[in-house]
Enzyme design. Sequence first.
Site, PDB file in Angstrom:
ATOM      1  N   ASP A  98       1.086  -1.314  -0.033  1.00 39.21           N
ATOM      2  CA  ASP A  98      -0.241   0.063  -0.036  1.00 39.21           C
ATOM      3  C   ASP A  98       0.931   1.292   0.007  1.00 39.21           C
ATOM      4  O   ASP A  98       1.982   1.440   0.809  1.00 39.21           O
ATOM      5  CB  ASP A  98      -0.848  -0.022   1.193  1.00 39.21           C
ATOM      6  CG  ASP A  98      -2.164   0.872   0.984  1.00 39.21           C
ATOM      7  OD1 ASP A  98      -2.334   1.605   0.393  1.00 39.21           O
ATOM      8  OD2 ASP A  98      -3.200   0.088   1.351  1.00 39.21           O
ATOM      9  N   ASP A 201      -2.557   4.669  -2.478  1.00 36.10           N
ATOM     10  CA  ASP A 201      -3.843   5.423  -1.500  1.00 36.10           C
ATOM     11  C   ASP A 201      -4.206   6.847  -1.693  1.00 36.10           C
ATOM     12  O   ASP A 201      -3.177   7.721  -1.870  1.00 36.10           O
ATOM     13  CB  ASP A 201      -2.915   5.142  -0.258  1.00 36.10           C
ATOM     14  CG  ASP A 201      -4.209   5.630   0.990  1.00 36.10           C
ATOM     15  OD1 ASP A 201      -5.041   4.854   1.022  1.00 36.10           O
ATOM     16  OD2 ASP A 201      -3.964   6.667   1.501  1.00 36.10           O
ATOM     17  N   GLU A 260      -6.454   4.401  -5.959  1.00 33.98           N
ATOM     18  CA  GLU A 260      -7.720   4.749  -5.320  1.00 33.98           C
ATOM     19  C   GLU A 260      -8.089   6.080  -5.963  1.00 33.98           C
ATOM     20  O   GLU A 260      -7.745   6.972  -5.331  1.00 33.98           O
ATOM     21  CB  GLU A 260      -7.506   4.844  -3.707  1.00 33.98           C
ATOM     22  CG  GLU A 260      -8.927   4.717  -3.160  1.00 33.98           C
ATOM     23  CD  GLU A 260      -8.604   5.357  -1.705  1.00 33.98           C
ATOM     24  OE1 GLU A 260      -9.739   4.928  -0.873  1.00 33.98           O
ATOM     25  OE2 GLU A 260      -7.588   5.829  -1.238  1.00 33.98           O
ATOM     26  N   HIS A 332     -11.622  -2.220   3.123  1.00 30.29           N
ATOM     27  CA  HIS A 332     -11.424  -2.029   4.551  1.00 30.29           C
ATOM     28  C   HIS A 332     -12.011  -0.732   4.838  1.00 30.29           C
ATOM     29  O   HIS A 332     -12.031  -0.240   6.047  1.00 30.29           O
ATOM     30  CB  HIS A 332      -9.763  -2.260   4.788  1.00 30.29           C
ATOM     31  CG  HIS A 332      -8.998  -0.917   4.284  1.00 30.29           C
ATOM     32  ND1 HIS A 332      -8.862  -0.981   2.807  1.00 30.29           N
ATOM     33  CD2 HIS A 332      -8.579   0.264   4.788  1.00 30.29           C
ATOM     34  CE1 HIS A 332      -8.464   0.379   2.577  1.00 30.29           C
ATOM     35  NE2 HIS A 332      -8.124   0.930   3.805  1.00 30.29           N
ATOM     36  N   ASP A 333     -12.463   0.124   3.974  1.00 27.70           N
ATOM     37  CA  ASP A 333     -13.114   1.219   4.319  1.00 27.70           C
ATOM     38  C   ASP A 333     -14.742   1.252   3.984  1.00 27.70           C
ATOM     39  O   ASP A 333     -15.384   2.329   4.031  1.00 27.70           O
ATOM     40  CB  ASP A 333     -12.674   2.512   3.187  1.00 27.70           C
ATOM     41  CG  ASP A 333     -11.201   2.865   3.262  1.00 27.70           C
ATOM     42  OD1 ASP A 333     -10.733   2.670   4.388  1.00 27.70           O
ATOM     43  OD2 ASP A 333     -10.583   3.446   2.357  1.00 27.70           O
TER      44      ASP A 333
HETATM   45  O1  TEU Z   1      -8.954   6.217   1.764  1.00 26.78           O
HETATM   46  C1  TEU Z   1      -9.148   7.396   1.200  1.00 26.78           C
HETATM   47  C2  TEU Z   1     -10.560   7.728   1.094  1.00 26.78           C
HETATM   48  O2  TEU Z   1     -10.982   8.368   0.185  1.00 26.78           O
HETATM   49  C3  TEU Z   1     -11.501   7.477   2.156  1.00 26.78           C
HETATM   50  O3  TEU Z   1     -10.736   7.758   3.643  1.00 26.78           O
HETATM   51  C4  TEU Z   1     -12.744   7.792   2.104  1.00 26.78           C
HETATM   52  O4  TEU Z   1     -12.791   9.143   2.199  1.00 26.78           O
HETATM   53  C5  TEU Z   1     -13.595   7.140   3.466  1.00 26.78           C
HETATM   54  O5  TEU Z   1     -13.252   5.926   3.650  1.00 26.78           O
HETATM   55  C6  TEU Z   1     -15.050   7.173   2.974  1.00 26.78           C
HETATM   56  O6  TEU Z   1     -15.859   6.327   3.910  1.00 26.78           O
HETATM   57  C7  TEU Z   1      -7.648   6.011   1.995  1.00 26.78           C
HETATM   58  C8  TEU Z   1      -7.444   4.649   2.898  1.00 26.78           C
HETATM   59  O7  TEU Z   1      -8.233   3.598   1.911  1.00 26.78           O
HETATM   60  C9  TEU Z   1      -8.117   4.718   4.114  1.00 26.78           C
HETATM   61  O8  TEU Z   1      -8.277   3.755   5.039  1.00 26.78           O
HETATM   62  C10 TEU Z   1      -7.560   6.030   4.882  1.00 26.78           C
HETATM   63  O9  TEU Z   1      -8.044   6.124   5.875  1.00 26.78           O
HETATM   64  C11 TEU Z   1      -7.117   7.027   4.009  1.00 26.78           C
HETATM   65  O10 TEU Z   1      -6.749   6.837   2.614  1.00 26.78           O
HETATM   66  C12 TEU Z   1      -6.104   7.897   4.544  1.00 26.78           C
HETATM   67  O11 TEU Z   1      -4.891   7.224   4.022  1.00 26.78           O
END
Ligand code: TEU
Length: 557
Positions: A98, A201, A260, A332-333
């Site tokens: 990542d 990311d 992403e 995971h989000d």
């Molecule tokens: O996620 C970026 C992102 O766009 C998400 O945080 C989104 O805004 C949110 O999950 C919506 O529900 C990435 C990673 O996948 C996330 O786990 C991190 O928290 C974030 O970047 C910061 O690094």
Amino acid sequence: MQQKWWHGKTAYQIYPRSFKDSNGDGVGDLPGIIEKIPYLAELGIELLWISPIYKSPFADMGYDISDYQDIDPVFGSMEDFKRLKAEADKYGIGIIMDLVVNHCSDEHEWFKKACADPSCKEASYFIIREGKDGKVPNNLRANFGGSVWDKLPGHDNLYYCHFFHKKQPDLDWFNPELRQKIYEMMNWWLVDMGIAGFRVDAIMCIGKDPSYPQYEPDDVGDGMCSCGKMNSDNVDVAINFLHEMNEQTFRKHDKFAVGEVFGISKENVADFIGDNGVFSSIFDFSAREALTGHYCFYGFEKLSVARYREVVFAAQETAGDCGFLAPVIENHDEPRGVSTWLPPMWHNAKGAKALGTVNLTLKGIPFIFQGQELGMLNTRFDNIDELDDCQSKDQYAMCKAHGLSETVTMQVLNDQARDHGRVPMSWDDSEYAGFSTVKPWMKVNQDKDTVNVATEAKDPDSVLNYYRKLIKLRRDPQYKEIFTYGEFVPMDDPNGHTLAYLRRTSDRTIMVVANFGAWPVQFPVNESSTILLSSDRVKVENNQLTVAEGSSAIVLL
Ligand code: TEU
């Protein structure tokens, strides 16, 4: 489109904290992953994305990195990483790390130096500005709530910028020296450590306007504007940096990169994917984007199957033959895909199999999130203490501030929290789901007695065994080409609850149908059509394909 070594592969995402604990501390680790590589190989996985395992204070669960070239002791050591890489190599599985380079951690040595001396070289790696009339430099709101600006520790009128948590200071991509440092670090992982590539990311956050103007407040009502607005106004800035990154890292070494990225359109898709794109692939977040529309979780409305179909099909057409999206149903989000995208009637094994059929037969490079292959559903969280994620805590406070009751607030979080993807993987039906011998850092899923690897491995009709068959079919030399490169042709939806499409090459056609309605659906097929795989009741009779409710079929026409 040029053919590439990653085309046709199936990818899997591990959230390392929650995959497998080998040393009995309640947290997943690298030896735990090593132990399960044969399981992933048996599933048919060829690319393995591991969420961050670098040194981190874990304010955002590892997405706050304090050393990009070391492993956090909670996960193991660099020696463990090398063993993991060697084990994965044995099975032909490529490791995807990542890459979190919009920001690092405030405990990274660069930031510590910046705080000690804001005129030092390392301070120029960050976005540090003077306050305006004793206030923050502008009115952008961070993704996890509050202003993007916080006082630079030890300095009265200096602020640093963070688009996420305040322990995640943003890096200044306009600084060429910083960019070179990042490319060097990336090439160390890609070449010296021999990984297959990166998942990149939150990368569109590097598209910034260095003048940090004041923005028109959005509708949240706090006088601020989402920092995402600055990013969507400055996509070209990000693309320029990413072309440079691509040239100096991925393309140079023929490595894989999945971005992403949100907000793709016909006009800009070729910047991202395909022969001249900055990435090998980007996640298809079209359904998630259709759902989001508001900063607060409680502004979300469920999508109908018809709308889900519409946005996912539109994304397929946007990508067209330009390049590959990476279809996902959860990560995971996100809450679990089956719980989120399907009507309640199909929050079960049938729904999981039929949605898996779609995930793995759309055009693109599919990613499976750990536990998805078991049909894991959302976890029931009874109170806020059972949730860990910083965004969940922010949203809890926001719901409360808007006068929502405890019951409604918990319902909102049970529908939307990122924590759903962060509970332990269910390996068996023991007290801690075979994840650990002690109480894990997050509660285990309530369905672990039936939805778990050990039980499902023994049941020929399980979701797990269905996923194994699906991936085997994708990899079958007879069909690999059509599943990889075959054109996507949408078909009509006969009952408002069905996703049906063709995959087509010059000499053969495959039909895919997934029926999430309450009644069977029928499609005309040929005399000689054969069912390659079905998840439940499906038949071909008198030139008609019948797919029962909650079933899916893959048919060679
Ligand atoms: O996620 C970026 C992102 O766009 C998400 O945080 C989104 O805004 C949110 O999950 C919506 O529900 C990435 C990673 O996948 C996330 O786990 C991190 O928290 C974030 O970047 C910061 O690094």
